[in-house]
Write an enzyme that holds these catalytic residues in place. Structure first.
Site, PDB file in Angstrom:
ATOM      1  N   GLU A   1       0.794  -1.230   0.000  1.00 34.46           N
ATOM      2  CA  GLU A   1       0.000   0.000   0.000  1.00 34.46           C
ATOM      3  C   GLU A   1       0.831   1.286   0.000  1.00 34.46           C
ATOM      4  OE1 GLU A   1      -3.343   0.306  -0.250  1.00 34.46           O
ATOM      5  OE2 GLU A   1      -3.404  -1.855  -0.574  1.00 34.46           O
TER       6      GLU A   1
ATOM      7  N   SER B   1     -46.830 -29.500  41.695  1.00 44.39           N
ATOM      8  CA  SER B   1     -46.426 -29.932  43.031  1.00 44.39           C
ATOM      9  C   SER B   1     -45.032 -29.481  43.424  1.00 44.39           C
ATOM     10  CB  SER B   1     -46.508 -31.462  43.125  1.00 44.39           C
ATOM     11  OG  SER B   1     -47.851 -31.877  43.145  1.00 44.39           O
TER      12      SER B   1
END
Length: 787
Positions: free
Chosen positions: A107, A478
């Site tokens: 780059e 229960s």
């Protein structure tokens, strides 16, 4: 005096510089100088105007880019994240040299020497663009790219933006070192698919830290800098070519020898994509998000990079995920094949060769339930595609459906659910499954700390984000009875007291109320320990009438139940609607010597720089006296040893708990605990009017999920004992108790016990048998047979 009409003689001594210049040239020169002055003035004016609009570059010293908020498990493993931009900051030293070299070689070859603008490269690019009569090459340096990314709109291709970018890059070079500039660049650049910076991209594309990248991997990431046209996911061939070009640039820069280049360029892309999905514990993560946004604000959570250290245990969550899906699929198989499959060919969702399921984006492991695409279907077998794997489905792999020929259920293009039994190379062995219609929720809490270790709010977070573990209030059956028995024990009752299990009628809510036992039978005189272990409804209602429903409600609230509780006798049989979170937290009281620690998800929250924002300081509640909690633990152990949860004995270590099932089998529960961990399971349909099916009790539908989870969690751990808890079986010889049904007698089909009364079933009344002694010794003081 001279005549005014006399001709004027030229000056005898004209200036030396003008002796030989023609008049037209002098005028041209003057004009050029004037134009040059205008151009320079205009340029200075333009630069002044453009520079006056630029941000102050020194602000970069305080600039904080959006960063990822990361969530960590109790052992430090990353379990999720929140971000608008997925970015993980690194320092210069954390950037591997091979990546720095590749970036500069590709780059910005003169990065170390230029002052923000690479002048020779500018002229070179300009000449090539003129020759080709189009823009074929740019001249942006890394500094210019950084300036554009941070301060400008890089999609703007105007001259104005280019000038501003140049001015900014010059300023950046004045104030920052090359190391600082390169570090900012590596943290800021966009690398596709929502990833900003090389660290985030490395974890996304390769599932590894930046420092662990190989040469080809680093080169591939540098290649993506040019833009999404080089994405290895969208354009793999183009990405491969670009990667190899980066490697060649490294060779040209003298960073690699020919042998290394040749070896690296021959390798495939080698992707191991890790999509940033919070799908390991999605309900847990979603509850965290809501809390964090409420406490710190949306911006802080998604942009400021918080570090959240949670209570979640990866091992337990993984076990819970597997157990819940196994349990729901087992329930589905019990009720036969019912589903109509989606067909991608009929729905125009793709082709047999190119279709991709979301399931296939994540790693597929043994034990997973995943989507499979049917590519062929015959009488003898069907061929399936499961991401990168192929599978052959035989009649034996779908025996539960009742069909012997795959072609009767499947056709090419169908999307089916399969359970992966084995994976070998690119071949998988699978069973055919059906997507469950029922839902389930799971929660595990550490008794001593209140830390939530695992949470599941439903079968699929993608299909329903409603968290059934924390948001749904359902009847608990229960499993409510321990609150009743804790009230009785605290008031001085004893597990060896007796109570008569025979038909009885009460006035409740102004109406006659006659409770029934699930099996329609009556056991006569039994002990309280037997009544709880066998989940006998009639004794429970009798006991509630004696201790008082208001006292039971007060006890439940002490345990942490905040849901409204109606003061009627049926409450003790499970008419109460409670969240799984409240119910599970309440059960931690028994093994924790009567203490409840407020359940919580977070240990600590810090800012990105490490500053502590929050530390867990959960509230602690003194619910029961230690001796009451120990007695209740001993009684709930007998639910496992002799009662409705005998299957839990397969755990082969001390455990206790309570089953629960509601009328018409609409809700199934199991709440169980070991000395260190409590886990709760709920199974049911989202519509509470839709039953699970006949005999789908807590012991049958919910307990297996709990048991599978506990087996996996405790597989390699030493056995723990309940501290200071004496099993009632050891105390029994010291009590002479006259009963009709012994405490340890087998229950009537234990898997079907624990259900709240069925109003439609007529009870089968049996006469009470003459009492007979079941143990020797004297009864405890104050103990007497109770009607």
């Amino acid at each position: 005096m001279a005549s005014p009409d006399a001709p004027v003689s030229p000056s005898p001594n004209p200036p030396d510089g003008h002796k030989h210049l023609p008049r037209w040239l002098r005028e041209t020169a003057y004009g050029f100088l004037i134009l040059l002055s205008i151009a320079v003035g205009a340029s200075v004016g333009v630069l002044f105007v453009y520079s006056s609009e630029l941000p102050e570059v020194r602000a970069l010293e305080d600039f904080k880019p959006d960063t990822v908020t990361e969530l960590y498990a109790d052992d430090g493993q990353l379990i999720g994240s929140f971000a608008l931009q997925r970015r993980i900051l690194v320092s210069y030293d954390q950037i591997p040299a091979i990546l720095r070299d590749a970036l500069i070689a590709t780059e910005d070859q003169h990065f170390e020497s230029h002052w923000g603008v690479d002048v020779p490269r500018v002229f070179q690019a300009a000449w090539r663009n003129v020759v080709s009569r189009r823009i074929t090459q740019g001249a942006s340096t890394l500094t210019m790219q950084l300036a554009g990314t941070l301060f400008l709109n890089r999609s703007d291709r105007s001259l104005r933006r280019k000038i501003q970018e140049t001015l900014l890059s010059i300023q950046i070079e004045r104030y920052y070192t090359k190391r600082q500039i390169l570090t900012m660049y590596c943290n800021q650049i966009y690398l596709g698919h929502g990833n900003y910076g090389f660290e985030a991209a490395s974890e996304f594309y390769f599932g590894k830290k930046l420092k662990e990248l190989t040469l080809p991997e680093a080169a591939l990431l540098v290649g993506v800098v040019r833009g999404p046209i080089y994405s290895p996911l969208l354009h793999p061939d183009r990405a491969l070519a670009r990667r190899n070009l980066v490697i060649s640039r490294l060779e040209a820069a003298g960073k690699l020898d020919e042998k290394a280049v040749a070896g690296a360029q021959k390798l495939p892309l080698g992707l191991h994509v890790q999509y940033p999905r919070n799908d390991f514990a999605p309900y847990f993560v979603e509850d965290l998000r809501k809390y964090l946004e409420h406490s710190y604000g949306t911006e802080a959570v998604h942009e400021h990079g918080l570090r959240v250290y949670t209570t979640l245990n990866v091992e337990m969550q993984r076990a819970a995920n597997r157990a819940l899906k196994d349990g729901l699929h087992a329930y589905t198989r019990r009720h036969g094949w019912k589903v109509k499959l989606v067909n991608i060919l009929a729905e125009n969702l793709g082709t047999l060769e190119k279709y991709q399921s979301d399931d296939w984006r994540r790693t597929i492991d043994k034990g997973d339930y995943v989507t499979a695409l049917v590519t062929e279907a015959g009488d003898a077998f069907a061929t399936l595609r499961i991401g990168p794997y192929r599978a052959t489905l035989t009649p034996a792999d779908m025996a539960w459906t009742g069909q012997k020929h795959p072609s009767k259920l499947l056709k090419p293009g169908d999307l089916a659910i399969v359970h992966v039994k084995e994976i070998s190379g690119t071949t998988a062995r699978v069973d055919l499954e059906e997507k469950p219609t029922a839902q389930a929720a799971f929660l595990a809490i550490e008794n001593s700390t209140g830390e939530i270790k695992a949470m599941i709010g439903g079968y699929s977070f993608e299909e329903s984000k409603f968290n059934r573990a924390t948001q749904a209030t359902r009847q608990v059956g229960s499993s409510f009875k321990p609150y009743l028995y804790a009230t009785a024990i605290e008031e001085g009752h004893d597990p060896f007291e007796t109570i008569v299990d025979l038909p009885v009628t009460f006035q409740s809510g102004g109406q006659d109320y006659s409770p029934h036992n699930y099996d329609g039978k009556f056991e006569g005189r039994i002990t309280l320990r037997r009544a709880l272990a066998g989940s006998r409804n009639v004794p429970a209602v009798k006991l509630a009438a004696e201790v008082g429903i208001p006292n039971v409600i007060e006890m439940a609230k002490r345990f942490g139940v905040t849901s409204p509780l109606q003061p009627y006798l049926p409450l003790v049989l499970g008419a109460a609607e409670i969240t799984l979170l409240e119910h599970t937290s309440s059960f931690t009281v028994f093994p924790n010597d009567g203490i409840r620690v407020e359940p919580h998800l977070i240990r600590r929250v810090t800012a990105y720089d490490g500053a502590v924002l929050e530390e867990a300081r959960p509230k602690v509640y003194d619910v029961l006296k230690p001796e009451v909690a120990r007695t209740m633990t001993a009684m709930l152990e007998e639910v496992v040893q002799f009662g409705t949860a005998t299957r839990a004995k397969e755990l082969k270590r001390p455990a206790a708990g309570k089953t629960g099932t509601t009328s018409d089998f609409t809700d199934a529960w199991f709440m169980g605990f070991t000395p260190s961990l409590t886990a709760g399971v709920w199974v049911g349909n989202d519509d509470p009017s839709v039953p699970l099916g006949n005999k789908e009790t807590g012991a049958k539908a919910a307990l297996p999920i709990w048991l599978e989870f506990m087996k996996e969690v405790y597989d390699d751990k030493p056995v723990e004992e309940f501290a200071n808890v004496v099993p009632l079986e050891k105390l029994a010889p010291t009590h002479l108790v006259q009963v009709d049904t012994p405490d340890s007698a087998p229950t009537e089909d234990a898997e079907e016990h624990g259900i709240r009364e069925k109003k439609t079933a007529a009870p089968k009344v049996e006469p009470s048998k003459p009492p007979s002694p079941t143990s020797s010794g004297q009864p405890p003081a104050g103990a007497s047979p109770r009607p």
